[in-house]
Design a protein around this motif. Structure first.
Motif, PDB file in Angstrom:
ATOM      1  N   SER A  83      17.861 -14.278  11.497  1.00  0.00           N
ATOM      2  CA  SER A  83      18.487 -13.511  10.414  1.00  0.00           C
ATOM      3  C   SER A  83      17.670 -12.277  10.067  1.00  0.00           C
ATOM      4  O   SER A  83      18.214 -11.177   9.904  1.00  0.00           O
ATOM      5  N   GLY A 120      13.534 -14.319  -2.172  1.00  0.00           N
ATOM      6  CA  GLY A 120      14.125 -15.628  -1.929  1.00  0.00           C
ATOM      7  C   GLY A 120      13.135 -16.753  -2.123  1.00  0.00           C
ATOM      8  O   GLY A 120      13.467 -17.811  -2.680  1.00  0.00           O
ATOM      9  N   PRO A 122      17.898 -20.541   3.246  1.00  0.00           N
ATOM     10  CA  PRO A 122      19.255 -20.043   2.967  1.00  0.00           C
ATOM     11  C   PRO A 122      19.278 -18.983   1.864  1.00  0.00           C
ATOM     12  O   PRO A 122      20.026 -18.007   1.949  1.00  0.00           O
ATOM     13  N   LEU A 123      18.451 -19.174   0.847  1.00  0.00           N
ATOM     14  CA  LEU A 123      18.388 -18.211  -0.256  1.00  0.00           C
ATOM     15  C   LEU A 123      17.854 -16.866   0.232  1.00  0.00           C
ATOM     16  O   LEU A 123      18.365 -15.801  -0.138  1.00  0.00           O
ATOM     17  N   VAL A 177      20.705 -15.174   2.429  1.00  0.00           N
ATOM     18  CA  VAL A 177      21.811 -14.668   1.607  1.00  0.00           C
ATOM     19  C   VAL A 177      21.365 -13.451   0.806  1.00  0.00           C
ATOM     20  O   VAL A 177      22.092 -12.452   0.691  1.00  0.00           O
ATOM     21  N   ALA A 218      21.223 -10.413   3.091  1.00  0.00           N
ATOM     22  CA  ALA A 218      22.555  -9.882   3.374  1.00  0.00           C
ATOM     23  C   ALA A 218      23.094  -9.091   2.184  1.00  0.00           C
ATOM     24  O   ALA A 218      23.669  -7.998   2.354  1.00  0.00           O
ATOM     25  N   LEU A 219      22.903  -9.612   0.976  1.00  0.00           N
ATOM     26  CA  LEU A 219      23.391  -8.931  -0.227  1.00  0.00           C
ATOM     27  C   LEU A 219      22.688  -7.589  -0.437  1.00  0.00           C
ATOM     28  O   LEU A 219      23.336  -6.573  -0.733  1.00  0.00           O
TER      29      LEU A 219
END
Length: 267
Positions: A197, A231, A245-246, A249, A252-253
């Protein structure tokens, strides 16, 4: 909160150096159209990690699964180059190989259920649960890679652009193996999801949103670092939220917000 940050200081250092370095090398794999190959090779590393944890399991030495992860990763790369798996019909072949490797991972888990936690760590990782030794290994290697990137950036970028625009492929590209080192270390210590990611999201979402490559590199590095640290910080504050995951995400934001804001400025 300050006491908690100091307690996890190595995790914050890890998030900083990993986020910055991964942002720099990610674009090279995308330019070279190697990302799907990279994703498949990481499955070899996860299998190596699982098998490495079967060797002297009572000692819990992280160096053993690290070595087996690297060995399996290199073995997979050797097979791809030797059989020219990445030459034609790359997408179809890589997906088929991935399916076999992923199935093999779960077969290993069915035979050795105690490895299920290691498989989960291989996929999602967690800076919070990493040991001091694992953090120091990751920090040391990523710092060495960052120094190498500083001196080799021009030649690596030239090779990547030649491959991307002119389809010039050398039989033995040494810098490709250099770029693979932080990837296999990242998968081992930070997990597949985090590593891939932070390699790709910024480059894919933002693309050429900035005026020049230097500005783009700096922006991607800063965004990666902010998302990784942010995160981690939020996951420590909200204990029910998983770290990786945090971080993904949030990355991406931030990338999407930056893209929208930047496009409005350019109008």
């Amino acid at each position: 909160m300050l006491e908690m940050i100091l307690f996890y200081k190595l995790s914050f250092i890890t998030s900083t150096v990993s986020g910055g370095v991964l942002s720099v090398i990610g674009k090279h794999f995308i330019w070279r159209n190697k990302f799907l190959e990279l994703f498949t090779l990481c499955q070899f590393a996860i299998i190596g990690n699982l098998l490495g944890n079967l060797i002297l399991p009572d000692l819990e030495l992280p160096l053993i699964p690290l070595v087996t992860s690297v060995v399996f990763f290199i073995f997979g790369k050797f097979l791809f180059d030797f059989f020219k798996v990445n030459a034609k019909e790359r997408s179809t072949r890589m997906i088929c190989i991935y399916l076999v490797l992923a199935s093999s991972q779960y077969l290993i888990i069915s035979l050795f259920p105690n490895l299920e936690t290691h498989l989960s760590n291989g996929l999602f990782g967690s800076m919070v649960t990493a040991t001091h030794l694992e953090n120091w290994i990751i920090i040391s290697i990523f710092l060495i890679i960052s120094v190498g990137l500083f001196f080799l950036n021009s030649s690596i970028t030239k090779n990547s652009l030649e491959i991307s625009f002119f389809q010039r492929r050398k039989k033995h590209i040494k810098d490709e193996y250099f770029l693979l080192i932080p990837v296999v270390i990242g998968v081992f210590g930070l997990g597949l999801i985090y590593t891939l990611s932070f390699l790709s999201l910024g480059a894919v979402i933002l693309g050429t949103s900035f005026k020049n490559q230097k500005t783009n590199n700096i922006a991607l590095a800063v965004i990666n670092i902010i998302a990784s640290i942010g995160g981690l910080l939020l996951s420590l504050y909200f204990e029910n939220l998983s770290t990786t995951p945090l971080q993904v995400v949030l990355l991406a934001l931030i990338c999407l917000i930056t893209k929208v804001f930047n496009e409005k400025l350019l109008k």
